[in-house]
Design a protein around this motif. Structure first.
Motif, PDB file in Angstrom:
ATOM      1  N   HIS A   1       0.839  -1.196   0.000  1.00  0.00           N
ATOM      2  CA  HIS A   1       0.000   0.000   0.000  1.00  0.00           C
ATOM      3  C   HIS A   1       0.877   1.251   0.000  1.00  0.00           C
ATOM      4  CE1 HIS A   1      -4.064  -1.576   0.395  1.00  0.00           C
ATOM      5  NE2 HIS A   1      -3.610  -2.471   1.260  1.00  0.00           N
TER       6      HIS A   1
ATOM      7  N   THR B   1      -0.666   0.007  -4.377  1.00  0.00           N
ATOM      8  CA  THR B   1      -1.834   0.884  -4.403  1.00  0.00           C
ATOM      9  C   THR B   1      -1.383   2.343  -4.347  1.00  0.00           C
ATOM     10  OG1 THR B   1      -2.200   1.055  -2.000  1.00  0.00           O
ATOM     11  CG2 THR B   1      -3.130  -0.850  -3.144  1.00  0.00           C
TER      12      THR B   1
ATOM     13  N   SER C   1      -3.053   6.707  -5.153  1.00  0.00           N
ATOM     14  CA  SER C   1      -4.281   7.502  -5.173  1.00  0.00           C
ATOM     15  C   SER C   1      -4.549   8.185  -6.504  1.00  0.00           C
ATOM     16  CB  SER C   1      -4.231   8.568  -4.077  1.00  0.00           C
ATOM     17  OG  SER C   1      -3.143   9.452  -4.298  1.00  0.00           O
TER      18      SER C   1
ATOM     19  N   THR D   1      -0.265  -1.463 -10.752  1.00  0.00           N
ATOM     20  CA  THR D   1      -0.733  -0.414  -9.852  1.00  0.00           C
ATOM     21  C   THR D   1      -2.256  -0.440  -9.774  1.00  0.00           C
ATOM     22  OG1 THR D   1      -0.671   1.185 -11.673  1.00  0.00           O
ATOM     23  CG2 THR D   1       1.243   1.111 -10.199  1.00  0.00           C
ATOM     24  N   ILE D   2      -2.757  -0.196  -8.584  1.00  0.00           N
ATOM     25  CA  ILE D   2      -4.199  -0.128  -8.336  1.00  0.00           C
ATOM     26  C   ILE D   2      -4.506   1.257  -7.782  1.00  0.00           C
ATOM     27  CG2 ILE D   2      -6.139  -1.094  -7.051  1.00  0.00           C
ATOM     28  CD1 ILE D   2      -4.526  -3.705  -6.804  1.00  0.00           C
TER      29      ILE D   2
ATOM     30  N   TYR E   1      -6.685   3.171  -5.794  1.00  0.00           N
ATOM     31  CA  TYR E   1      -7.708   2.780  -4.820  1.00  0.00           C
ATOM     32  C   TYR E   1      -8.881   3.748  -4.768  1.00  0.00           C
ATOM     33  CZ  TYR E   1      -5.593   6.238  -1.656  1.00  0.00           C
ATOM     34  OH  TYR E   1      -5.111   7.392  -1.092  1.00  0.00           O
TER      35      TYR E   1
ATOM     36  N   VAL F   1      -9.487  -2.737  -4.406  1.00  0.00           N
ATOM     37  CA  VAL F   1      -8.142  -3.305  -4.288  1.00  0.00           C
ATOM     38  C   VAL F   1      -8.198  -4.826  -4.277  1.00  0.00           C
ATOM     39  CG1 VAL F   1      -6.090  -3.469  -2.826  1.00  0.00           C
ATOM     40  CG2 VAL F   1      -7.224  -1.261  -3.138  1.00  0.00           C
TER      41      VAL F   1
ATOM     42  N   THR G   1      -8.001   0.578   5.097  1.00  0.00           N
ATOM     43  CA  THR G   1      -7.622  -0.498   4.182  1.00  0.00           C
ATOM     44  C   THR G   1      -7.575  -1.875   4.829  1.00  0.00           C
ATOM     45  OG1 THR G   1      -5.305   0.052   4.641  1.00  0.00           O
ATOM     46  CG2 THR G   1      -6.273   0.991   2.651  1.00  0.00           C
TER      47      THR G   1
ATOM     48  N   SER H   1      -7.454  -5.364   2.821  1.00  0.00           N
ATOM     49  CA  SER H   1      -6.144  -6.019   2.776  1.00  0.00           C
ATOM     50  C   SER H   1      -6.257  -7.485   3.148  1.00  0.00           C
ATOM     51  CB  SER H   1      -5.161  -5.312   3.720  1.00  0.00           C
ATOM     52  OG  SER H   1      -4.819  -4.038   3.251  1.00  0.00           O
TER      53      SER H   1
END
Length: 324
Positions: free
Chosen positions: A146, A170, A172, A188-189, A191, A196, A220, A224
């Motif tokens: 993260h 992750t 932004s 890459t995610i 979020y 996720v 998260t 997670s």
């Protein structure tokens, strides 16, 4: 005489004061250090806000690099003029000059700058214990990190990649996603617009990952856990969104007999032998070029309040340093 940051009450960045104070001769076992650069870390905001209570009034900061100016009685491992870096000890790194126990210091190699030393000790040693000791990443692992564009994140992404892992991170925003990819992140995610756990399951063909490194906390935590495969390890090592709420431990059983740990750097570096070994590995991986430090923000030390505002607003990427 030294100028330093002090706060007399907890609160927002406005409580930080720029003051003068005398610096006495170092006591037995201590050295006096003139700082060349000071590290900025999210834990500093926890101390300032009161999330992690400290006796007041207090200095601030746990990480810096500089030159030894004087030795206390009994100090033989260092000499005046030595370049050193440290993380830990009493709060007070936000200062021009301070005294500190010599056992907390490590020698800073000549091929590393003071800014690198100040930027890497907290974040780099955190990445070291996460990847090498808490869950020892192996070639072929797929790991979730993260805040991949943050200070620890950029170091951990590169280091995990060098260890042979596939790295999911992750972030932004699209800009932070691009930054993470340039630092070893394979997937890459974002979020703010993606689930996720759904993306992790998609990337891993439904299997999940063996480990999640989560510095965000409350926002998260549950997602997670949903990213982990059976017997996976949840490593929650920060509270950027607030502390994780209480939960029933049987949840870990229902989600696959998961492991959960809440480590902190200073338990891993409590023995000097471990500190030196960890720092040696960190310095070597940086000197080799496998991990590049991204020092993307520099602030005058007296402007620490501005630095805190930008850090808490997530307007920073990579590492930040304060310059006395």
């Amino acid at each position: 005489m030294s100028c330093l940051i002090r706060f007399e009450r907890t609160g927002g960045p406005e409580v930080l004061q720029w003051v003068e104070a005398d610096v006495p001769l170092p006591a037995a076992g201590e050295v006096r250090i003139r700082h060349a650069a000071v590290g900025l870390n999210f834990i500093d905001t926890y101390h300032r806000s009161g999330l992690y209570p400290v006796p007041l009034p207090s200095g601030l900061g746990q990480e810096a690099a500089g030159v030894i100016e004087a030795l206390g009685e009994g100090v033989t491992a260092f000499a005046v003029g030595d370049r050193v870096a440290y993380v830990g000890g009493p709060l007070g790194a936000y200062s021009e000059v301070r005294n500190l126990a010599a056992d907390l210091l490590v020698g800073l190699p000549d091929d590393l700058s003071f800014e690198q030393g100040a930027a890497m000790m907290m974040q780099g040693l955190t990445a070291q214990y996460l990847l090498r000791r808490t869950y020892r990443v192996q070639p072929g692992d797929t790991v979730l990190i993260h805040a991949a564009a943050g200070g620890v994140g950029l170091i951990a992404c590169q280091w995990a990649k060098a260890l042979g892992a596939t790295v999911i991170g992750t972030v932004s925003s699209d800009a932070k996603a691009e930054l993470a990819r340039r630092h070893g992140c394979d997937h890459t995610i974002i979020y703010t617009r993606e689930s996720v756990s759904a993306r992790v399951r998609e990337i891993t063909d439904g299997e999940g990952v063996p480990v999640v490194y989560d510095s965000i906390g409350k926002d998260t935590f549950m997602d997670s856990l949903a990213c982990l495969r059976p017997l996976g390890m949840m490593v929650t090592f920060g509270n950027a969104s607030g502390p994780v709420p209480a939960f029933e431990p049987a949840l870990l059983s229902r989600m696959g007999s998961l492991f959960l740990t809440r480590p902190t750097l200073f338990h891993y570096t409590a023995r000097r032998r471990d500190l030196l070994e960890m720092a040696g590995e960190l310095f070597a991986v940086v000197a080799s070029g496998q991990v590049r430090l991204s020092i993307n923000q520099r602030y005058p030390l007296k402007d620490a309040a501005i630095a805190h505002r930008e850090l808490e607003a997530r307007r920073t990427t990579g590492s930040s340093v304060l310059i006395p």
